[in-house]
Design an enzyme around this catalytic site. Structure first.
Site, PDB file in Angstrom:
ATOM      1  N   ASN A 136       0.858  -1.189   0.000  1.00 48.24           N
ATOM      2  CA  ASN A 136       0.000   0.000   0.000  1.00 48.24           C
ATOM      3  C   ASN A 136       0.895   1.240   0.000  1.00 48.24           C
ATOM      4  O   ASN A 136       1.425   1.624   1.036  1.00 48.24           O
ATOM      5  CB  ASN A 136      -0.895  -0.034   1.257  1.00 48.24           C
ATOM      6  CG  ASN A 136      -1.742   1.214   1.393  1.00 48.24           C
ATOM      7  OD1 ASN A 136      -1.878   1.997   0.456  1.00 48.24           O
ATOM      8  ND2 ASN A 136      -2.317   1.403   2.573  1.00 48.24           N
ATOM      9  N   TRP A 137       1.037   1.848  -1.165  1.00 48.62           N
ATOM     10  CA  TRP A 137       1.929   3.012  -1.268  1.00 48.62           C
ATOM     11  C   TRP A 137       1.374   4.254  -0.585  1.00 48.62           C
ATOM     12  O   TRP A 137       2.085   5.220  -0.374  1.00 48.62           O
ATOM     13  CB  TRP A 137       2.158   3.369  -2.741  1.00 48.62           C
ATOM     14  CG  TRP A 137       2.998   2.414  -3.502  1.00 48.62           C
ATOM     15  CD1 TRP A 137       3.584   1.258  -3.060  1.00 48.62           C
ATOM     16  CD2 TRP A 137       3.353   2.526  -4.885  1.00 48.62           C
ATOM     17  NE1 TRP A 137       4.273   0.663  -4.076  1.00 48.62           N
ATOM     18  CE2 TRP A 137       4.150   1.419  -5.206  1.00 48.62           C
ATOM     19  CE3 TRP A 137       3.071   3.460  -5.878  1.00 48.62           C
ATOM     20  CZ2 TRP A 137       4.671   1.222  -6.487  1.00 48.62           C
ATOM     21  CZ3 TRP A 137       3.583   3.267  -7.146  1.00 48.62           C
ATOM     22  CH2 TRP A 137       4.378   2.147  -7.443  1.00 48.62           C
ATOM     23  N   LYS A 138       0.066   4.262  -0.339  1.00 55.42           N
ATOM     24  CA  LYS A 138      -0.589   5.482   0.175  1.00 55.42           C
ATOM     25  C   LYS A 138      -0.320   6.645  -0.784  1.00 55.42           C
ATOM     26  O   LYS A 138      -0.206   6.410  -1.988  1.00 55.42           O
ATOM     27  CB  LYS A 138      -0.137   5.772   1.603  1.00 55.42           C
ATOM     28  CG  LYS A 138      -0.235   4.523   2.476  1.00 55.42           C
ATOM     29  CD  LYS A 138      -0.066   4.769   3.930  1.00 55.42           C
ATOM     30  CE  LYS A 138      -0.196   3.439   4.673  1.00 55.42           C
ATOM     31  NZ  LYS A 138      -0.190   3.597   6.102  1.00 55.42           N
ATOM     32  N   SER A 188       3.419  -1.455  10.384  1.00 57.17           N
ATOM     33  CA  SER A 188       4.873  -1.464  10.591  1.00 57.17           C
ATOM     34  C   SER A 188       5.519  -2.824  10.333  1.00 57.17           C
ATOM     35  O   SER A 188       6.485  -3.188  11.013  1.00 57.17           O
ATOM     36  CB  SER A 188       5.230  -0.961  11.996  1.00 57.17           C
ATOM     37  OG  SER A 188       4.864   0.397  12.127  1.00 57.17           O
ATOM     38  N   GLY A 209       2.511   2.906  10.605  1.00 55.99           N
ATOM     39  CA  GLY A 209       3.456   3.984  10.341  1.00 55.99           C
ATOM     40  C   GLY A 209       4.200   4.453  11.583  1.00 55.99           C
ATOM     41  O   GLY A 209       4.859   5.488  11.558  1.00 55.99           O
ATOM     42  N   GLY A 261       2.798  -0.795   4.287  1.00 53.36           N
ATOM     43  CA  GLY A 261       2.867   0.588   3.839  1.00 53.36           C
ATOM     44  C   GLY A 261       4.298   1.011   3.591  1.00 53.36           C
ATOM     45  O   GLY A 261       4.893   0.714   2.552  1.00 53.36           O
ATOM     46  N   GLY A 262       4.887   1.690   4.578  1.00 57.95           N
ATOM     47  CA  GLY A 262       6.216   2.276   4.452  1.00 57.95           C
ATOM     48  C   GLY A 262       7.267   1.359   3.831  1.00 57.95           C
ATOM     49  O   GLY A 262       7.988   1.761   2.909  1.00 57.95           O
ATOM     50  N   HIS A 310      -9.713   1.239   5.156  1.00 57.49           N
ATOM     51  CA  HIS A 310      -8.412   1.550   5.763  1.00 57.49           C
ATOM     52  C   HIS A 310      -8.614   2.636   6.820  1.00 57.49           C
ATOM     53  O   HIS A 310      -9.407   3.558   6.637  1.00 57.49           O
ATOM     54  CB  HIS A 310      -7.424   2.012   4.687  1.00 57.49           C
ATOM     55  CG  HIS A 310      -6.025   2.070   5.209  1.00 57.49           C
ATOM     56  ND1 HIS A 310      -5.576   3.093   6.009  1.00 57.49           N
ATOM     57  CD2 HIS A 310      -4.991   1.202   5.089  1.00 57.49           C
ATOM     58  CE1 HIS A 310      -4.317   2.856   6.348  1.00 57.49           C
ATOM     59  NE2 HIS A 310      -3.935   1.718   5.805  1.00 57.49           N
ATOM     60  N   GLU A 336      -5.252  -4.273  11.048  1.00 58.81           N
ATOM     61  CA  GLU A 336      -4.217  -3.241  11.167  1.00 58.81           C
ATOM     62  C   GLU A 336      -4.491  -2.382  12.399  1.00 58.81           C
ATOM     63  O   GLU A 336      -5.277  -1.425  12.326  1.00 58.81           O
ATOM     64  CB  GLU A 336      -4.231  -2.345   9.932  1.00 58.81           C
ATOM     65  CG  GLU A 336      -3.933  -3.063   8.642  1.00 58.81           C
ATOM     66  CD  GLU A 336      -3.425  -2.093   7.582  1.00 58.81           C
ATOM     67  OE1 GLU A 336      -2.287  -2.277   7.132  1.00 58.81           O
ATOM     68  OE2 GLU A 336      -4.145  -1.152   7.237  1.00 58.81           O
ATOM     69  N   GLU A 385      -6.951   5.149   7.600  1.00 52.46           N
ATOM     70  CA  GLU A 385      -6.740   6.529   7.149  1.00 52.46           C
ATOM     71  C   GLU A 385      -7.975   7.049   6.424  1.00 52.46           C
ATOM     72  O   GLU A 385      -8.315   8.233   6.512  1.00 52.46           O
ATOM     73  CB  GLU A 385      -5.482   6.595   6.267  1.00 52.46           C
ATOM     74  CG  GLU A 385      -4.223   6.455   7.120  1.00 52.46           C
ATOM     75  CD  GLU A 385      -3.041   5.784   6.440  1.00 52.46           C
ATOM     76  OE1 GLU A 385      -2.999   5.733   5.203  1.00 52.46           O
ATOM     77  OE2 GLU A 385      -2.157   5.281   7.174  1.00 52.46           O
TER      78      GLU A 385
HETATM   79  P1  PGA Z   1       2.770   0.761   7.559  1.00 55.25           P
HETATM   80  O1  PGA Z   1       1.283   0.911   6.926  1.00 55.25           O
HETATM   81  O2  PGA Z   1       3.309  -0.549   7.065  1.00 55.25           O
HETATM   82  O3  PGA Z   1       3.516   1.946   7.051  1.00 55.25           O
HETATM   83  O4  PGA Z   1       2.589   0.771   9.043  1.00 55.25           O
HETATM   84  C1  PGA Z   1       0.430  -0.195   6.798  1.00 55.25           C
HETATM   85  C2  PGA Z   1      -0.898   0.248   6.233  1.00 55.25           C
HETATM   86  O5  PGA Z   1      -1.434   1.270   6.665  1.00 55.25           O
HETATM   87  O6  PGA Z   1      -1.452  -0.420   5.339  1.00 55.25           O
END
Ligand code: PGA
Length: 245
Positions: free
Chosen positions: A9-11, A208, A169, A229-230, A91, A163, A93
């Site tokens: 997930n690049w966001k 994370s 993050g 994500g990251g 998600h 999650e 966010e």
């Molecule tokens: P993260 O994000 O790996 O940067 O914690 C995961 C996500 O929100 O899908």
């Protein structure tokens, strides 16, 4: 048995030149497997071009109506017409920053399944809920709401991603006991809702996940992969996770 899933997930990250470099580096690794699959969820503007060069492209967001006056939104029809293979729903966010509530999320779920679009449905508690020992009840309610009215036959399109918000993050991933407890609770709910079909729904962990903790995360019972994500912004790190899956 469904395949394990590694979802990147690049966001809202990466510019066009960075995306080109990412795709080039990604394609230098061997991602073929009978037991696992990799999916990439880029920003919407890159979906069409990446759908031609990467194995499985998914959308981070969409709106449930088939077409019409919804400025700024993208429909499932449009996504399918350019080769998008799956979508994320719920998600944290989207829930917290863009105020997507349970009603909208349930509506998106129904639209996606009706359209035969595979879904990763995200859930997870915040730190206050965990500290109050309300995490299991909260996630159960989130999922029950999003999954109400869904037929067991439609669950072949469904993947869940747990999650915890406090782990996204932040560098603070949930520990093995916390992941195991929640994944077992989610599996019980899926069996309760869908009977035998609930057994095959993959449950991913996200929050994370990185090269240092992947092995521990993937060793937890009922973990069917990860939503990353990251760490997914570097294809070499993503490949390290793949090798551990
Ligand atoms: P993260 O994000 O790996 O940067 O914690 C995961 C996500 O929100 O899908």
């Amino acid at each position: 048995m469904r395949k394990k899933i590694l979802a990147a997930n690049w966001k809202m990250n990466l510019t066009q030149p960075e995306v080109q470099r990412w795709a080039q580096q990604f394609n230098s690794f061997n991602w073929s497997s009978d037991t696992k699959e990799v999916r990439v969820y880029p920003s919407a503007i890159y979906l069409a071009s990446l759908a031609e060069t990467l194995p499985s492209i998914g959308a981070q967001n969409f709106y449930s109506a088939p077409s019409g006056a919804f400025t700024g939104e993208v429909s499932l029809n449009q996504l399918q017409s350019i080769g998008v293979k799956s979508v994320l729903i719920g998600h944290s966010e989207r829930r917290l920053i863009f105020q997507e509530n349970d009603t909208l999320i349930a509506q998106k779920m129904k639209a996606a399944l009706q359209q035969q679009m595979p879904v990763i449905l995200c859930c997870g508690e915040d730190l206050a809920l965990r500290q109050a020992a309300q995490h299991l009840t909260f996630v159960n309610a989130q999922l029950s709401s999003a999954l109400s009215g869904i037929d067991p036959e439609q669950t072949t399109l469904l993947t869940i991603a747990y999650e915890p918000i406090w782990a996204i993050g932040t560098g603070l991933n949930a520990n093995a006991a916390q992941i195991t407890e929640m994944h077992a609770a989610i599996r019980s709910l899926l069996l309760e809702l869908f009977g035998k079909a609930g057994q095959d729904i993959p449950i991913l962990y996200g929050g994370s996940v990185n090269a240092a903790n992947a092995q521990e995360v993937f060793a937890c019972p009922e973990v069917g992969g990860a939503l990353v994500g990251g760490a997914s912004l570097d294809p070499a790190v993503l490949y390290q996770l793949w090798e551990n899956l």
